[in-house]
Motif scaffolding. Structure first.
Motif, PDB file in Angstrom:
ATOM      1  N   THR A   1       0.848  -1.193   0.000  1.00 38.55           N
ATOM      2  CA  THR A   1       0.000   0.000   0.000  1.00 38.55           C
ATOM      3  C   THR A   1       0.882   1.241   0.000  1.00 38.55           C
ATOM      4  O   THR A   1       2.096   1.157   0.187  1.00 38.55           O
ATOM      5  N   GLY A   2       0.234   2.387  -0.174  1.00 41.34           N
ATOM      6  CA  GLY A   2       0.965   3.643  -0.134  1.00 41.34           C
ATOM      7  C   GLY A   2       1.571   3.917   1.227  1.00 41.34           C
ATOM      8  O   GLY A   2       2.478   4.746   1.361  1.00 41.34           O
ATOM      9  N   ASP A   3       1.071   3.224   2.255  1.00 42.09           N
ATOM     10  CA  ASP A   3       1.594   3.402   3.609  1.00 42.09           C
ATOM     11  C   ASP A   3       2.519   2.268   4.033  1.00 42.09           C
ATOM     12  O   ASP A   3       2.810   2.098   5.211  1.00 42.09           O
ATOM     13  N   GLY A   4       2.939   1.442   3.068  1.00 36.63           N
ATOM     14  CA  GLY A   4       3.816   0.329   3.397  1.00 36.63           C
ATOM     15  C   GLY A   4       3.117  -1.009   3.207  1.00 36.63           C
ATOM     16  O   GLY A   4       2.078  -1.112   2.560  1.00 36.63           O
ATOM     17  N   ILE A   5       3.661  -2.050   3.811  1.00 37.47           N
ATOM     18  CA  ILE A   5       3.122  -3.410   3.689  1.00 37.47           C
ATOM     19  C   ILE A   5       2.028  -3.616   4.735  1.00 37.47           C
ATOM     20  O   ILE A   5       2.236  -3.385   5.932  1.00 37.47           O
ATOM     21  N   LEU A   6       0.843  -4.049   4.268  1.00 34.25           N
ATOM     22  CA  LEU A   6      -0.269  -4.377   5.165  1.00 34.25           C
ATOM     23  C   LEU A   6      -0.320  -5.894   5.323  1.00 34.25           C
ATOM     24  O   LEU A   6      -0.516  -6.621   4.358  1.00 34.25           O
ATOM     25  N   HIS A   7      -0.155  -6.358   6.562  1.00 31.97           N
ATOM     26  CA  HIS A   7      -0.167  -7.795   6.871  1.00 31.97           C
ATOM     27  C   HIS A   7      -1.594  -8.176   7.259  1.00 31.97           C
ATOM     28  O   HIS A   7      -2.008  -8.029   8.405  1.00 31.97           O
ATOM     29  N   ALA A   8      -2.380  -8.681   6.307  1.00 39.40           N
ATOM     30  CA  ALA A   8      -3.813  -8.888   6.511  1.00 39.40           C
ATOM     31  C   ALA A   8      -4.146 -10.219   7.167  1.00 39.40           C
ATOM     32  O   ALA A   8      -5.103 -10.313   7.938  1.00 39.40           O
ATOM     33  N   VAL A   9      -3.393 -11.278   6.832  1.00 36.79           N
ATOM     34  CA  VAL A   9      -3.629 -12.609   7.401  1.00 36.79           C
ATOM     35  C   VAL A   9      -2.296 -13.111   7.947  1.00 36.79           C
ATOM     36  O   VAL A   9      -1.281 -13.100   7.248  1.00 36.79           O
ATOM     37  N   LYS A  10      -2.308 -13.584   9.217  1.00 35.59           N
ATOM     38  CA  LYS A  10      -1.061 -13.820   9.937  1.00 35.59           C
ATOM     39  C   LYS A  10      -0.964 -15.265  10.434  1.00 35.59           C
ATOM     40  O   LYS A  10      -1.274 -15.563  11.588  1.00 35.59           O
TER      41      LYS A  10
END
Length: 544
Positions: free
Chosen positions: A17-26
């Motif tokens: 994303t524009g704000d960096g890496i989004l970790h959605a499922v962990k």
């Protein structure tokens, strides 16, 4: 638990994303046994849909999955789209929340049903059409030989969802993934769809993965349940055990979540914002050879009401009752007859150009925020789109400032306004849709099923947000919904519609505590069946 048809191990899903890496499922582990129903529940943004989208290889282009997803021992993660197509659409199929955006509006139902048959079963056109008719009959579409040539817009919401189920079942899948398949439907149609899915599962022996925020459905429908929070499984097990004695505080919160409180009454001297008298909307169903209309549908039949500043009029009824058509008619988005007055102006004589200056005062928030937000625009651009029309002279910097202010007002981080809609959860997208309406400082807002696609805890937040915005700005709301719990929490007056007519009206207390009409009593009974279920045993009938 029987042998797993689908096994997920240490699954991670990330998005750039524009704000960096989004970790959605962990690191999720999940098993789907043969012939069972597995529910995945959690709030918007918990990762439940992205888990199954990664199983199907349908993540957005800025997302990727790591870990293991095995179908009958075959690893799916890392397969090319060509190799994945050997499984998805045949062995693994998926139905989505909003069938109107999943079905192509330009193609007839029969053509859309035939495509997966021709692609996976190598059928010819004639054989595929014959099988399509059989599928429509299987999902209980009346007169399937005729309805096969209908377009999606010619079918009700429940019928469109049945078509999506038929399409998913076309090649006799092992696993059917149902992503919020009933949230856009009224309570009676919802019960019918659930009964249909259970019947088809028993007849075809398939497994079902049911993604939902409606725990009442989970309690009645699922064998096993996984509870997700922020991309992690916080609790899993037998559905009856989870509802009888939830171990995690988050699970307990989900079970207890429901819009609370009642709306403050409107002052007696509050001015009338909108008045509608004898509103009628008709549609031509059939014409003869000379073009004369021979059969009409009265979608809205002689409806009158008024809404004052700070007041909410709730409109409830089954699909096809005319409630959404009425909402569009009072905004002059649907041709209608009767009398319509906004403050001191009569709206009926006004054409499109005459209505344009008033549009900023008359706003609409739609049911499906993903379908109503352009995927090509950032959230900030979406929110300020109305300013470009109604205040074209203001500079870009001022528009951006007002976008940030609107984000704060709907309790979103202003820094997120450079993200795109697919990077937000369902509840966040609905807040963006509300911000788009509120930035123009309207006086009347028609809210057409604005919470039906949201989980209970987020519904609760949206109801509180709408209350606060109404109180701060003296907004008049027309609130259209099949969710009676939300309507009760937000409305001053409620109108119950059936086949275009208002069959009952009164205060929220009168409608819920002392309903006069059998139709109203049936709606209330169906709506609260799941909420009043026996959590201890987990046993519930599908239809009241």
């Amino acid at each position: 638990m029987g042998e797993a048809v689908l096994s997920v191990r240490n699954l991670h899903v990330r998005f750039r994303t524009g704000d960096g890496i989004l970790h959605a499922v962990k690191g999720i582990d999940l098993d789907v046994p043969a012939g069972e129903t597995v529910a995945i529940v959690g709030e918007s943004g918990s990762g439940k849909s992205q888990t199954m989208m990664s199983v199907m290889g349908l993540l957005a282009t800025n997302g990727w999955a790591e870990g293991s997803v095995r179908y009958r021992g075959q690893e799916l993660v890392g397969l090319s789209p060509e190799k994945l197509n050997a499984y998805r659409g045949s062995k693994l199929t998926m139905i989505f929340q909003e069938p109107m955006t999943s079905l192509d509006p330009l193609y007839r139902i029969g053509n859309q049903l035939a495509l997966p048959l021709m692609a996976h079963s190598k059928m010819g056109k004639a054989a595929a059409r014959k099988r399509a008719i059989e599928l429509l009959e299987l999902v209980r579409i009346p007169d399937p030989a005729r309805r096969i040539d209908a377009y999606p817009h010619e079918m009700s919401g429940g019928q469109r969802q049945r078509v999506m189920i038929a399409m998913a079942l076309a090649n006799n899948p092992d696993v059917l993934i149902a992503d919020e398949p009933t949230t856009a439907l009224d309570v009676t149609v919802q019960a019918q769809i659930l009964e249909l899915l259970r019947d088809l599962q028993q007849r075809l022996g398939m497994s079902i993965v049911f993604i939902t925020h409606d725990l009442g459905i989970v309690r009645r429908f699922a064998d096993r349940t996984y509870v997700l929070k922020r991309g992690e499984v916080v609790e899993s097990g037998n559905t009856g055990d989870i509802f009888a004695s939830p171990k995690h505080p988050y699970t307990q919160m989900l079970i207890d979540a429901e819009p609370q409180g009642r709306k403050e009454p409107v002052p007696a001297d509050a001015p009338v914002v909108m008045e509608a008298r004898n509103i009628q909307v008709t549609f031509a169903l059939e014409k003869n050879l000379f073009g004369k209309v021979t059969r009409i549908l009265r979608a809205v039949d002689d409806v009158s009401f008024a809404v004052r500043s700070g007041e909410t009029v709730g409109i409830v009824g089954e699909s096809g009752s005319g409630k959404s058509t009425l909402g569009r008619a009072i905004l002059k988005l649907q041709p209608a007859s009767g009398m319509l007055r906004f403050e001191d102006r009569s709206l009926m004589p006004l054409d499109r150009s005459g209505m344009r200056p008033l549009r900023r005062h008359l706003q609409l928030v739609f049911q499906d925020p993903f379908g109503s937000l352009s995927p090509r625009m950032t959230a900030g651009e979406i929110v300020t789109e109305g300013l470009l029309v109604h205040e074209p002279s203001i500079p870009r910097k001022e528009r951006d400032r007002r976008a940030a202010q609107a984000f704060e007002e709907v309790q979103l981080d202003p820094a997120w306004r450079n993200r795109f809609p697919h990077e937000f959860s369902g509840g966040q997208r609905q807040r963006i849709a509300i911000a788009r309406a509120m930035i123009l400082h309207p006086k009347l807002v028609v809210l057409d099923e604005p919470t039906s696609a949201l989980d209970r805890s987020v519904q609760k937040e949206i109801v509180e947000l709408l209350r606060n915005l109404q109180k701060a700005h003296g907004l008049a709301y027309v609130f259209i919904s099949h969710d009676l719990a939300v309507v009760r929490a937000l409305s001053d007056e409620i109108m119950v519609m059936k086949t275009g007519k208002v069959v009952e009206r009164g205060s929220a207390e009168e409608i819920f505590e002392r309903p006069r009409e059998a139709y109203t009593r049936d709606l209330i009974a169906a709506a609260f069946l799941a909420e009043r279920g026996n959590a201890a045993t987990g046993s519930q009938p599908l239809v009241s």
